[in-house]
Design a protein around this motif. Structure first.
Motif, short mmCIF file in Angstrom:
data_model
loop_
_atom_site.label_atom_id
_atom_site.label_comp_id
_atom_site.label_asym_id
_atom_site.label_seq_id
_atom_site.Cartn_x
_atom_site.Cartn_y
_atom_site.Cartn_z
N THR A 187 49.16 78.52 51.78
CA THR A 187 49.02 79.34 51.19
C THR A 187 48.14 80.58 52.09
OG1 THR A 187 48.35 81.08 49.27
CG2 THR A 187 46.92 79.26 49.24
N ASP A 235 46.94 83.41 50.82
CA ASP A 235 46.53 85.75 50.05
C ASP A 235 45.41 85.06 49.50
OD1 ASP A 235 47.15 82.99 48.26
OD2 ASP A 235 49.49 84.17 47.66
N LYS A 236 44.70 85.68 48.59
CA LYS A 236 43.19 85.29 47.74
C LYS A 236 44.00 85.22 46.21
CE LYS A 236 41.26 84.74 51.66
NZ LYS A 236 40.70 83.61 51.82
N SER A 237 45.45 85.09 46.38
CA SER A 237 45.17 85.41 44.71
C SER A 237 44.91 84.42 43.72
CB SER A 237 47.38 85.33 44.32
OG SER A 237 47.12 83.71 44.58
N PHE A 238 45.03 84.75 42.32
CA PHE A 238 44.09 83.63 41.27
C PHE A 238 44.83 82.49 41.37
CE2 PHE A 238 43.67 81.58 37.16
CZ PHE A 238 42.49 82.22 36.79
N TYR A 239 45.91 82.21 41.93
CA TYR A 239 46.54 81.95 41.40
C TYR A 239 45.71 80.59 42.90
CZ TYR A 239 50.06 77.65 41.69
OH TYR A 239 50.71 76.52 42.58
N SER A 240 46.07 81.04 44.13
CA SER A 240 45.99 80.52 45.30
C SER A 240 43.64 79.90 45.33
CB SER A 240 45.57 80.85 46.33
OG SER A 240 45.24 81.91 46.20
N SER A 287 40.55 78.64 53.36
CA SER A 287 39.84 77.91 52.20
C SER A 287 39.89 76.60 51.81
CB SER A 287 41.67 78.03 50.99
OG SER A 287 42.21 77.30 51.96
#
Length: 621
Positions: free
Chosen positions: A81, A83-88, A122
């Motif tokens: 991944t 992206d910087k989404s809440f999930y990731s 990350s």
């Protein structure tokens, strides 16, 4: 200072025992030292190999523990991944901690930290100890260092540093698929070093020996002294470890013996270190024990040697004292020792010998006058025997010459030869006179030269340098001719040349007469001259051997006959050197027989038989 047999026996025993003890001691010490070195090296090898084996197994266990993270779908998704989404940012890290990291903590409680840093920026980590403090920023900032230090083949790498103090850090590159080499992140674990040191604390290397581990960059991974863990190994020692990998070597600076073994799996070098003096202590004990044992054995052996020597010397001294009394004319019996051994048998034999000698001396005294008459007869017989020792080879050769001339040619020369030979034979076998005139002896030499000139097939003039007033002096019969014959036989072995000569001279001095026969031949070697001088000093002539050596029978025959006729102060002397000719001198008393009024010169046949006779006068050669 007189040396005694007892002292010699004692010294010889001491030398033999000392040499034997030294050889045995040195050999035992050297062999023991070598064997002890081999056993020590073998023991250190086993210790280091066992430690390396258990260490590699221990580290491989953590490599297997990290494999479960590579098969996790959450880990793959986390690495892929961007992206910087809440999930990731929150959900995936929580899943990884719950499903991947926590099970590993449960199975391996010694792990204090486990982290995952993706190339996408990350990161996720979890700690197994509340006191540890690590954050994502620190992990992200260390990404470049982690990439550089971890191996590119994806295998587990042992790190030089850790995020938490006092822990051992292990890290490896990981990818989305287990078999892929397209790495997307770094997976690392840190464990308490105390857990690993339990593998090595059981290694005991004496009072001052120890075991330590160095990584491939010279940093100390483990050391019994905790203050040295993590520090860089001393440069010179680290160089020695690299130069003597997997070998036994001695660090002269520290005085310690080291054995190292490098692990191909971890890259660590495991070293066992012992002080050289402690390592050599058993050898020193062996040497000290050997020296003490050899010294004790030497002392005991010397005491026994002294006692043994005395048991031999005491009877010998008794015999010596008895012999001294015997020398003085006291026929003394030596008392027995009572041991009934070889010495007693020797003393018994000596006593028997003394008794028999005493009887023999009595018999000798009783028969002394009678033996004087026998002695005189024996001297006469010896004198006649010496006269008969004239070398027969000359007569044989002369007869051969006569036969040759008789067969080949009808010549008057054969008459001269036969006449001269007849004269010489008659002269040789005469037994009525032992003292004859010089003229008669020269006449005999003249006939000898007549025959020799035919043998040489040339004229050879003897140089006779004798004043006329000496012709009636007396000398021993058959003394000149054997010496002249010796000159031709030994002085000119390669033939007679024009420059060769044989000179007969005579002088008188202080009532003594000296006749010299001199040649300019090959001379006589110094060794042979000394041998002749020794033989001429003998009171009795030597027994005749089969061969005729240089100056042999003829010279000794003449010498002994002169001594028998005129006494021991007269005789023959020889002077000469190799290449310088030889001079033989006859020493006799100067006297003239009263019954001889004129010399018996040879009759001159006026040359009727083909060869004129030569006058006996000095010749210039």
């Amino acid at each position: 200072m007189k040396s005694s047999l007892a002292g010699k026996i004692f010294v010889y025993f001491a030398i033999v025992i000392a040499l034997t003890s030294s050889i045995i001691g040195v050999t035992l010490y050297q062999q023991s030292s070598k064997e002890l070195d081999r056993q020590t090296e073998k023991l250190l090898t086993q210790i280091v190999d066992n430690a390396m084996h258990h260490t590699d197994l221990y580290l491989k266990n953590y490599e297997r523990a990290t494999l479960s993270a590579l098969s996790s779908s959450s880990v793959k998704e986390f690495l892929d991944t961007n992206d910087k989404s809440f999930y990731s940012m929150f959900t995936l890290p929580s899943q990884i901690k719950e499903k991947v990291i926590q099970p590993i903590f449960i199975n391996n409680p010694e792990i204090s930290l486990m982290y995952l840093v993706g190339y996408n920026g990350s990161s996720v980590f979890d700690v197994n100890a509340p006191s540890l403090t690590v954050n994502d920023a620190v992990l992200s900032d260390s990404l470049d260092d982690l990439k550089e230090m971890t191996k590119d083949d994806g295998s587990l790498t042992i790190m030089d540093w850790s995020f938490t103090n006092g822990n051992l850090a292990l890290a490896r590159k990981i990818s989305g698929r287990q078999t892929s080499k397209a790495f997307k992140g770094i997976l690392g674990v840190e464990l308490k070093i105390e857990e690993l040191t339990t593998l090595w604390k059981g290694i005991k290397l004496g009072d001052t020996g120890y075991f330590y581990i160095v990584n491939d960059r010279g940093r100390i991974v483990y050391h019994p002294s905790s203050s040295k863990i993590g520090k860089q190994l001393e440069g010179e020692l680290y160089t020695q470890l690299q130069d003597n990998a997997n070998r036994f070597f001695i660090d002269k600076k520290s005085g310690r013996a080291n054995f190292s073994r490098r692990s191909d799996y971890s890259g660590w070098t495991l070293v066992a270190s012992l002080p050289v003096n402690e390592l050599r202590k058993p050898i020193l004990n062996i040497r000290q024990t050997t020296l003490i044992t050899c010294a004790f054995a030497l002392i005991v052996a010397l005491i026994l040697a002294y006692r043994f020597g005395q048991t031999i010397i005491r009877p010998i001294r008794r015999l010596e004292n008895g012999m001294r009394q015997t020398e003085k004319g006291n026929w003394t019996q030596v008392p027995m020792t009572g041991d009934k051994d070889e010495m007693d048998r020797l003393i018994r034999s000596y006593n028997v010998m003394v008794a028999r000698l005493a009887d023999l001396v009595d018999q000798v005294y009783a028969a002394e006058l009678k033996n004087q008459e026998h002695l005189l007869k024996r001297q006469v017989a010896e004198f006649q025997a010496l006269q008969l020792q004239i070398n027969p080879h000359f007569l044989y050769n002369t007869l051969e010459t006569v036969i040759c001339y008789a067969v080949v040619q009808d010549s008057n020369e054969i008459k001269d030869i036969v006449r001269s030979l007849s004269y010489m034979l008659r002269y040789s076998v005469r037994a009525d006179l032992e003292e004859i005139t010089v003229a008669s002896e020269l006449k005999h030499v003249l006939h000898f030269m007549t025959i020799m000139n035919y043998r040489f097939e040339r004229e050879f003039e003897l140089q006779v340098d004798i004043p006329p007033e000496y012709l009636l002096k007396t000398m021993v019969r058959l003394s000149l001719q054997p010496l002249v014959e010796n000159a031709f036989k030994h002085a000119f072995p390669d033939g007679i040349e024009e420059h060769h000569y044989v000179r007969i001279g005579m002088t008188a001095d202080n009532g003594d007469l000296f006749v010299t026969i001199t040649d300019n031949g090959i001379g006589i070697p110094e060794e042979r001259l000394k041998e002749l001088e020794k033989r001429l000093l003998l009171e009795r002539p030597p027994e005749r051997s089969g061969g005729e050596e240089q100056g042999g029978i003829g010279l000794l025959n003449v010498h002994n006959r002169i001594r028998m006729v005129f006494g021991d102060r007269y005789g023959v002397t020889v002077r000469g050197a190799a290449g310088a000719g030889t001079t033989v001198t006859l020493h006799m008393p100067d006297k003239r027989p009263a019954h001889i009024l004129q010399p018996a010169l040879p009759a001159d046949d006026g040359g009727k038989n083909g060869r004129p006779t030569r006058p006996l006068e000095a010749s210039t050669g």
